[in-house]
Design an enzyme around this catalytic site. Structure first.
Site, short mmCIF file in Angstrom:
data_model
loop_
_atom_site.label_atom_id
_atom_site.label_comp_id
_atom_site.label_asym_id
_atom_site.label_seq_id
_atom_site.Cartn_x
_atom_site.Cartn_y
_atom_site.Cartn_z
CB CYS A 1 -0.99 -0.03 1.17
SG CYS A 1 -2.30 1.21 1.04
CG HIS B 1 -3.47 -3.33 3.36
ND1 HIS B 1 -2.48 -2.86 4.21
CD2 HIS B 1 -4.00 -2.25 2.76
CE1 HIS B 1 -2.43 -1.54 4.13
NE2 HIS B 1 -3.35 -1.14 3.25
CD GLU C 1 -0.98 -5.85 5.54
OE1 GLU C 1 -1.25 -4.69 5.85
OE2 GLU C 1 -0.78 -6.22 4.36
#
Length: 249
Positions: free
Chosen positions: A119, A221, A223
């Site tokens: 990002c 994202h 994660e």
């Protein structure tokens, strides 16, 4: 083989931490730390110095500590780094963090250590190597008609991205991925030495890779999604593999 050390650059809390009763406590995303561990690496966190005159020195010294570095999400990039003044629609920026991360990715590239941007990390990498950004997609890019700052919880995917066949990401997702989205800045002019390897269906850049193949960055994202979408975990596993190969070489 010994596990590779993966550095995560830290953000700084704007409000006091209730845990340690301190202003501007340094931190890194827990989901990202756990993704690195799950993928086979050992995470460490690198806080930035408040004194920006130390950024270059700290970056050069820090490179010795890790085998690869991840630049995670966070506040907007200060537009003065790409020759612009802030428009009204820009969000919170972090000048000290920008200084350190720009120095760090340059030092890591010189040391041939893999870099992964997430990002804000994609945007920071693009700016570090001479690219520019839309400070705000809605205000500056009328062609962007998708919701790039989702209202859904962060771990839910909300829009699709098209992936180039000539990319690391294509090995994982093939031609398309379903991703989450939490940004209002984006790549405008791409830095030299990079290729756009994924785009949203409104044309917004969603991934870039360096032509020398040591840098990969995505606008979403992973994660936040890896526990429910194992393809997102493969991005981290692929990064760990690149760090292992780089360490051997």
């Amino acid at each position: 083989m010994m596990k590779v050390i993966i550095a995560i650059t830290a953000d700084s809390m704007v409000e006091p931490s209730r845990v340690i009763n301190q202003n501007s406590a340094d931190f890194a995303p827990r989901d990202l730390k756990e993704a690195i561990i799950e993928a086979g690496g050992i995470p460490i966190i690198l806080p930035f110095p408040d004194n920006v005159s130390l950024a270059d020195e700290f970056a050069r010294e820090a490179v010795r500590l890790f085998d690869g570095v991840i630049i995670p999400g966070g506040p907007d990039i200060d537009p003065t780094f790409f020759g612009e003044e802030p428009i009204r629609e820009i969000g919170r920026t972090a000048y000290q963090r920008d200084c350190y991360e720009i120095a760090l990715v340059k030092a890591a590239r010189e040391a041939n250590k893999p870099i992964f941007g997430i990002c804000r990390g994609l945007q920071l990498i693009n700016v570090a190597f001479g690219g520019t950004l839309y400070q705000d997609l809605v205000a500056q890019n009328p062609r962007s008609n998708l919701k790039h700052s989702q209202s859904a919880p962060g771990g839910f995917p909300t829009h699709h991205v098209k992936i180039s066949e000539l990319s690391y990401l294509y090995e994982i997702f093939r031609a398309e991925a379903y991703v989450n989205s939490r940004h209002h800045q984006a790549v405008k002019d791409l830095a030299k030495g990079f290729n756009v390897t994924a785009t949203a269906y409104d044309g917004v850049v969603e991934a870039i890779e360096s032509k020398e193949e040591e840098i990969l960055a995505v606008q979403w994202h992973p994660e936040n999604m890896w526990r429910s979408d194992k393809l997102q975990l493969e991005i981290f596993e692929h990064f760990i593999e690149r760090c292992e190969k780089s360490k051997i070489n």
